[in-house]
Design a protein around this motif. Structure first.
Motif, short mmCIF file in Angstrom:
data_model
loop_
_atom_site.label_atom_id
_atom_site.label_comp_id
_atom_site.label_asym_id
_atom_site.label_seq_id
_atom_site.Cartn_x
_atom_site.Cartn_y
_atom_site.Cartn_z
N LEU A 65 -5.45 2.12 12.30
CA LEU A 65 -6.65 1.38 12.71
C LEU A 65 -7.45 2.17 13.74
O LEU A 65 -8.68 2.25 13.66
CB LEU A 65 -6.24 0.02 13.27
N GLN A 66 -6.75 2.77 14.69
CA GLN A 66 -7.44 3.58 15.70
C GLN A 66 -8.18 4.75 15.06
O GLN A 66 -9.35 5.02 15.38
CB GLN A 66 -6.41 4.07 16.73
N LYS A 67 -7.53 5.43 14.14
CA LYS A 67 -8.16 6.60 13.50
C LYS A 67 -9.36 6.19 12.66
O LYS A 67 -10.40 6.86 12.68
CB LYS A 67 -7.13 7.35 12.66
N LEU A 284 -11.07 -11.73 9.76
CA LEU A 284 -10.22 -11.22 8.69
C LEU A 284 -8.77 -11.40 9.11
O LEU A 284 -8.35 -10.88 10.15
CB LEU A 284 -10.51 -9.74 8.41
N LEU A 285 -8.01 -12.15 8.31
CA LEU A 285 -6.59 -12.38 8.53
C LEU A 285 -5.81 -11.55 7.53
O LEU A 285 -6.12 -11.55 6.34
CB LEU A 285 -6.25 -13.86 8.34
N VAL A 286 -4.79 -10.83 7.99
CA VAL A 286 -3.95 -10.01 7.12
C VAL A 286 -2.50 -10.36 7.43
O VAL A 286 -2.08 -10.32 8.59
CB VAL A 286 -4.19 -8.50 7.35
N HIS A 287 -1.72 -10.68 6.39
CA HIS A 287 -0.36 -11.17 6.64
C HIS A 287 0.53 -10.89 5.44
O HIS A 287 0.12 -11.06 4.29
CB HIS A 287 -0.41 -12.69 6.88
N GLY A 288 1.76 -10.47 5.71
CA GLY A 288 2.75 -10.29 4.66
C GLY A 288 3.37 -11.62 4.26
O GLY A 288 3.69 -12.45 5.12
N ASP A 326 2.27 -2.75 8.42
CA ASP A 326 1.21 -1.76 8.46
C ASP A 326 1.57 -0.51 9.26
O ASP A 326 0.83 0.49 9.21
CB ASP A 326 -0.07 -2.37 9.03
N ILE A 327 2.66 -0.55 10.03
CA ILE A 327 3.06 0.64 10.78
C ILE A 327 4.37 1.22 10.25
O ILE A 327 5.01 2.03 10.92
CB ILE A 327 3.16 0.36 12.30
N GLU A 328 4.75 0.81 9.05
CA GLU A 328 5.90 1.42 8.40
C GLU A 328 5.58 2.86 8.01
O GLU A 328 4.41 3.25 7.92
CB GLU A 328 6.30 0.63 7.15
N GLY A 337 -5.41 0.35 0.17
CA GLY A 337 -6.38 -0.64 -0.29
C GLY A 337 -6.64 -1.70 0.75
O GLY A 337 -7.79 -2.12 0.97
N VAL A 338 -5.57 -2.16 1.43
CA VAL A 338 -5.72 -3.15 2.49
C VAL A 338 -6.49 -2.56 3.66
O VAL A 338 -7.41 -3.19 4.21
CB VAL A 338 -4.33 -3.65 2.97
N PHE A 339 -6.14 -1.34 4.04
CA PHE A 339 -6.80 -0.69 5.17
C PHE A 339 -8.28 -0.46 4.87
O PHE A 339 -9.13 -0.54 5.77
CB PHE A 339 -6.11 0.62 5.51
N ASP A 340 -8.60 -0.16 3.60
CA ASP A 340 -10.01 0.02 3.21
C ASP A 340 -10.79 -1.28 3.40
O ASP A 340 -11.94 -1.26 3.85
CB ASP A 340 -10.11 0.47 1.75
#
Length: 352
Positions: A65-67, A284-288, A326-328, A337-340
């Motif tokens: 996310l930072q990058k 935007l909510l993102v969840h496993g 997301d940090i695996e 795709g999620v990060f996009d």
């Protein structure tokens, strides 16, 4: 697990009552060689995970996310905040407000370049407990008001469930065995050794010989859920126990909408679900779907509440994935795709 890069400036945005500084890291955006003396830039403000009990601004860091934020020309700011015990959610909410106040009132310098954060182009983000803080910022911070909320597997969407309120009798988090509370008496009410000193920076530590956890707070993050009293730490309401009050009411069949009235007025500002209205920023909510630390019900419920309030909201469910997916290792590839989609959300918010 992701490790933050070294290319940042560390600043103190406040001091605690024991004069301990509370820090934030400023990661500069990518800029051209012909930049003006002071560059006005958008920013993503991030709050870390750790159950509000453990961690710091570089803990479980979302390098992806930072990058991406920096490559878009946005600053990325990751901030510490007071940790529960002796801090409460009220102290942490004050820290969240103070982060934004600091951003509004100060320039940021990295090497020889000075940056000013555009108050009209700030997205607040967080993971897990930090995602809950991002939601609190959406409700409470008005100057500068966030233009968007990115909540990654965030808590706060529903605290009136067995996950938060019920004592556990079998493993519930990633299959890990239950803990023995007798090993953590100092951090459990009535706190026989007194409360620890205020802090905003506690990282996991292990005994080099046994490899067992050497930092007591590592146990408390799970133990407070195991004992069903995390809300007591969050609100500071140990006696009488708020968790027990809510649990007993639900067990007695009191409707959920009535149970919320049992939360004292002074604590309602800490419950994101109580604060949703039409002025809430796009989210935007993102969840496993397999999350056992913060069940996906939290984001699903927040999604419904925000939609009902007329808020622009989207929920991305990542099938079969656990907490912190997301940090695996290789997450950049597996979840590209999620990060996009996250990147597109950031760009949309910054253009409004």
């Amino acid at each position: 697990m992701s490790t933050p890069p070294a290319s940042c400036t560390t600043l103190s945005y406040k001091c605690l009552t024991n004069d301990k500084e509370v820090l934030l890291d400023f990661y500069p955006p990518e800029t051209s060689g012909n930049a003006p003396p002071i560059i006005k830039v958008p920013a993503v403000v991030f709050f870390h995970a750790g159950g509000l009990i453990l961690g710091n601004r570089r803990f479980l860091f979302p390098t992806w996310l930072q990058k991406r934020a920096n490559s878009l020309g946005y600053a990325f700011i990751s901030a510490d905040y007071q940790l529960l015990l002796p801090g409460t959610g009220h102290d942490i909410l004050n820290d969240v407000r103070d982060v934004f106040k600091y951003i509004e009132e100060n320039y940021f310098t990295y090497r020889k370049t000075t940056f000013e954060i555009d108050p009209e182009k700030i997205v607040v983000a967080g993971g897990s407990s930090g995602g809950g803080l991002a939601q609190l910022a959406a409700a409470h911070v008005t100057s500068p008001k966030p233009k968007g909320v990115l909540a990654l597997y965030a808590m706060g969407g529903d605290f009136f469930t067995s996950h938060w309120l019920d004592p556990k009798t079998k493993p519930f988090f990633m299959g890990r065995p239950l803990l023995d509370p007798s090993h953590s008496k100092a951090l459990l009410p009535p706190f026989p050794e007194g409360l620890p000193a205020p802090t905003s920076d506690v990282l996991p530590a292990f005994n080099p010989t046994t490899r067992l956890p050497a930092e007591p707070r590592m146990a408390l993050t799970s133990l407070s859920l195991q004992l069903g009293n995390w809300l007591d730490y969050y609100t500071g309401e140990f006696e009488p126990s708020l968790s027990k009050t809510l649990r007993d009411a639900l067990d007695a069949g009191v409707p959920r909408l009535t149970v919320r009235d049992l939360v004292p007025e002074r604590h309602r500002s800490l419950f994101p679900t109580f604060l949703v209205n039409a002025s809430w920023p796009p989210t935007l909510l993102v969840h496993g779907t397999a999350d056992t630390a913060v069940p996906i019900l939290s984001s699903r419920r927040m999604n419904i509440l925000l939609k009902n309030a007329g808020v622009d909201v989207q929920l991305i469910e990542v099938e079969g994935k656990e907490h912190l997916f997301d940090i695996e290792q290789n997450a950049d590839v597996e979840f590209a795709g999620v990060f996009d989609k996250v990147e597109e959300f950031l760009k949309t918010c910054m253009q409004k």
